[in-house]
Write an enzyme that holds these catalytic residues in place. Structure first.
Site, PDB file in Angstrom:
ATOM      1  N   GLU A 297      84.325 -33.145 -53.839  1.00 57.15           N
ATOM      2  CA  GLU A 297      83.098 -33.807 -54.692  1.00 57.15           C
ATOM      3  C   GLU A 297      82.446 -34.051 -53.193  1.00 57.15           C
ATOM      4  OE1 GLU A 297      81.149 -37.680 -56.048  1.00 57.15           O
ATOM      5  OE2 GLU A 297      83.017 -37.732 -55.104  1.00 57.15           O
TER       6      GLU A 297
ATOM      7  N   ASP B  66      87.686 -37.260 -53.781  1.00 56.95           N
ATOM      8  CA  ASP B  66      86.587 -38.047 -53.952  1.00 56.95           C
ATOM      9  C   ASP B  66      85.695 -38.244 -52.682  1.00 56.95           C
ATOM     10  OD1 ASP B  66      85.026 -39.924 -55.415  1.00 56.95           O
ATOM     11  OD2 ASP B  66      85.638 -41.327 -54.168  1.00 56.95           O
TER      12      ASP B  66
END
Length: 758
Positions: free
Chosen positions: A491, A438
């Site tokens: 990401e 993330d």
């Protein structure tokens, strides 16, 4: 000694349980008297070396003095086999002393009669030697190993033939650390820990403990003040929030049945495989309304979610973070216990069984992993030992303004070792098949979401976070080395070069990167009214300029259906029929486009409202044929993608793609060829207007029959059922620079995919 066999080895030496920080002594000039200052510190839970006072001490030839803190005891006895020796109470708050004779260190139990009249018997933690060695502590600084979760935490094991739990925690700046829990009435005087000064690790073996009990660490900071009780950073289980305790569990030995899956995983090359990911928030995929809208358990998810994913043709489940987190509204992106599967859905073993069931069904399992930041909750990692231990002290480096969280200090070796070991833990201990990392951009840039003066440049004066870059590379090197066949996915929303390139070429070493640019551009295009799409045609084509610069995954993630963005279906223009037609066409375009696929739950059947993490998906919508038609589109696209090498085997290679029609913005038509490693050919054509187009000629690279393998306008999906009667024979008619061409009917607001046969 590491815990590979659940057995500790006593420390070598004179047989005493001496503190590794300094040799064991009686703590006073007189061998049989505890110095008053030392006794006062012990009784105030403020002594940094409890083993210098408590436990067995040799006070003369063949004479031992046993000392214990027993605040709950009205009376106590020392038990040596059949023999009992009464303790003498030396302090009103419960300091007891007994003397015995013997040549070697005695192995004894303590029998306690409480003020309430109950009687219990247990072994004394301070009667045991150390359960770890100096090289264990030193090895915790070796970035890339799995020793953090083998040594730290609450490890179930055996010492001197006695079962119990060994606690170990890194708190180098603490003045004192005690383990507290249900087993000692959360009393910090009962189980103070010993310090390994060279590594800053506090350790204690507590005999007789069994799995399931709650515990935390009571820590005095360097100034002597107590910090809030801290959850174990390496806890393997945790209480259900809002409770915040860690749970005794140990690493355990789950009976895995996925040997075949694990054995074959390393032989696969994910770059050339079909990867279609179903992104899931386990707490809201489906609930049980008749039982208070409760969550499904890991077991129930295994029974419902996995068969659904299998039937839908997805290859992987990607879970939003399930590392234990305190606040439901964070969706798991502000975790506290990185080694503990959330207790919201069951136990660690039940989570392992869920992964095992997925593998049995041929489904991989990915985890959203959050190494970039952590919350400020008092029981978490923030100011863990009274200092900024895991985070930067300077808020310009250590505080995330957007999310109100701390940022890890990637420049501290022990912190990097902790995080890399955590990545390995999920892939090795729980057999997960990959990590989606993330918020990578927030780690790469020192000035991420900061104005001038709010960040500190690196040593070269730049905005690159050199320590975070090094951490990400080490994480990818460790995971790919020790867990072959797994994948890491970034990401990363910027144009940082080489995110999915090997570290030896200067890349970050990820296996894949989310293609955020493709997602933003194409969703922007789809939201336009078809009459205006001709002016936004570049949003469809621009992504192909960089489509092969990274190993991309095309994401339609949870971030696109929250914060007022609405649902995918709700963003489509037109009347109700056109909204569904647009969504079906968009999915066909996506599955035909180069890149692996990811779709957030609910999108596959046209969820109408924005995602709500507190409620189940609207499964009743499947009673509507249009919603069921979208579901069938996604199912059929997945199975077509899986079975067609032309659509996946060269997903990340420019040689697998060829433009056919890129410039027909006036008709909002786009077409390309996909080519498999074995010469297979697929033709993808999208018509993004509601106007059917008869006799639309598309050049193709080879002759033969092209079977219409998918048509998003098919009647079974809720479309107008226009098409090409099963396929078209290529004509020797040059078009679009190709020697052959197809004379096609393009349905309205539709994507059609043809496979060349033979």
């Amino acid at each position: 000694m590491t815990m590979t066999d659940d057995t500790y080895a006593p420390r070598s030496g004179d047989g005493l349980s001496g503190s590794p920080a300094e040799p064991r002594s009686s703590g006073s000039a007189s061998p049989s008297t505890v110095h008053p200052d030392a006794l006062a510190a012990i009784m105030a839970a403020n002594h940094g070396d409890p083993f210098s006072v408590l436990g067995p001490h040799k006070v003369g030839p063949n004479q031992w003095e046993i000392r214990a803190v027993l605040p709950e005891a009205r009376a106590a006895s020392l038990v040596l086999g059949e023999r009992r020796v009464p303790f003498e109470k030396r302090h009103a708050d419960g300091f007891f002393v007994a003397r015995v004779e013997g040549e070697g260190r005695p192995l004894y139990e303590i029998e306690v009669e409480t003020w309430a009249g109950a009687t219990s018997r247990r072994f004394d933690p301070y009667g045991f030697g150390s359960s770890i060695e100096q090289y264990d502590v030193a090895s915790l600084r070796e970035v890339g190993t799995n020793l953090v979760y083998r040594i730290l935490g609450a490890q179930a094991g055996r010492l001197d033939g006695i079962d119990g739990f060994r606690f170990a925690v890194w708190a180098p700046n603490a003045r004192k650390v005690s383990v507290v829990g249900d087993f000692n009435e959360w009393d910090g005087r009962r189980h103070p820990m010993r310090l390994w000064q060279d590594g800053g690790v506090w350790e204690l073996f507590v005999p007789g403990l069994e799995p399931g009990g709650r515990y935390k660490f009571e820590i005095r900071g360097p100034d002597g003040s107590l910090v809030p009780l801290k959850a174990d950073p390496v806890a393997f289980a945790a209480e259900h929030p809002p409770a915040t305790g860690s749970i005794l569990h140990g690493l355990g030995a789950f009976a895995w049945r996925d040997d075949g899956w694990m054995g074959s995983r390393g032989a696969k090359d994910p770059r050339h495989a079909a990867i279609s990911v179903y992104e899931v928030h386990l707490g809201s995929w489906m609930r049980v309304p008749e039982e208070g809208n409760r969550y499904l358990t890991y077991k129930e998810l295994g029974e419902r979610l996995i068969p659904y994913v299998k039937e839908m043709g997805f290859t992987h489940i990607e879970m939003l973070p399930i590392t234990e987190f305190p606040f439901d509204g964070s969706w798991g992106y502000q975790p506290v216990s990185l080694f503990a599967p959330t207790s919201r859905f069951g136990t660690p073993d039940e989570f392992a069984a869920f992964v095992d069931a997925a593998h049995e069904a041929g489904i991989g399992v990915l985890l959203d992993w959050v190494p970039g930041h952590f919350p400020l909750d008092a029981h978490g990692l923030g100011q863990f030992d009274g200092t900024h231990l895991y985070e930067h002290a300077d808020p310009r480096q250590g505080f995330h303004q957007d999310w109100g969280t701390y940022i890890y200090n990637f420049g501290r070796t022990e912190v990097t070792s902790f995080l890399v070991a955590n990545a390995r833990f999920w892939l090795e201990h729980y057999h997960l098949d990959g990590l989606r990392v993330d918020a990578v951009a927030s780690m790469l840039y020192l000035d991420y979401s900061r104005r001038a003066g709010e960040w500190i440049p690196n040593r070269y004066g730049g905005n690159e976070n050199l320590e975070a870059i090094d951490f990400l590379r080490k994480t990818n090197e460790a995971t790919y080395s020790h867990a072959p066949g797994t994948i890491t996915v970034a990401e990363e929303s910027t144009s940082w070069p080489g995110v999915s390139h090997p570290t030896y070429t200067g890349g970050l070493g990820f296996g894949f990167k989310w293609n955020m640019g493709w997602m933003h551009d194409t969703l922007h295009y789809m939201q336009e009214d078809p009459i205006h799409r001709r002016y936004h045609h570049h949003n469809l084509t621009f992504g192909l300029l960089y489509a092969f610069s990274e190993n991309f995954i095309l994401p339609l993630s949870h971030d696109e259906v929250v914060h007022g963005k609405g649902s995918l279906l709700g963003r489509m223009p037109g009347d109700r029929w056109q909204k569904f037609a647009n969504l079906r066409a968009y999915f066909g375009f996506m599955w035909g486009h180069p890149g692996k696929k990811l779709l957030f739950m609910g999108g596959e059947f046209g969820q109408e409202r924005e995602w709500n993490h507190d409620a189940s998906l609207d499964w009743h919508l499947l009673d509507d044929p249009l919603h069921k038609g979208v579901k069938d589109v996604v199912r059929d696209l997945n199975h077509l993608y899986l079975s067609s090498p032309a659509l996946h085997s060269r997903d990340v290679e420019a040689t697998g793609f060829q433009w056919l029609v890129a410039d027909d913005q006036d008709n909002s038509v786009i077409a390309w060829a996909r080519k498999g490693a074995g010469g297979e050919i697929a033709i993808v054509v999208s018509n993004f207007t509601p106007i059917p187009r008869e006799g639309y000629r598309v050049g193709v690279p080879a002759g033969g029959f092209y079977r219409e393998a998918f048509n998003s306008d098919a009647g079974q999906y809720g479309g107008s059922n226009m098409g090409n009667n099963g396929g078209r024979e290529a004509e020797a008619h040059e078009s679009h620079g190709q020697p052959h061409s197809l004379n096609l009917t393009l349905p309205p607001l539709a994507t059609v995919i043809f496979l060349r046969e033979g």
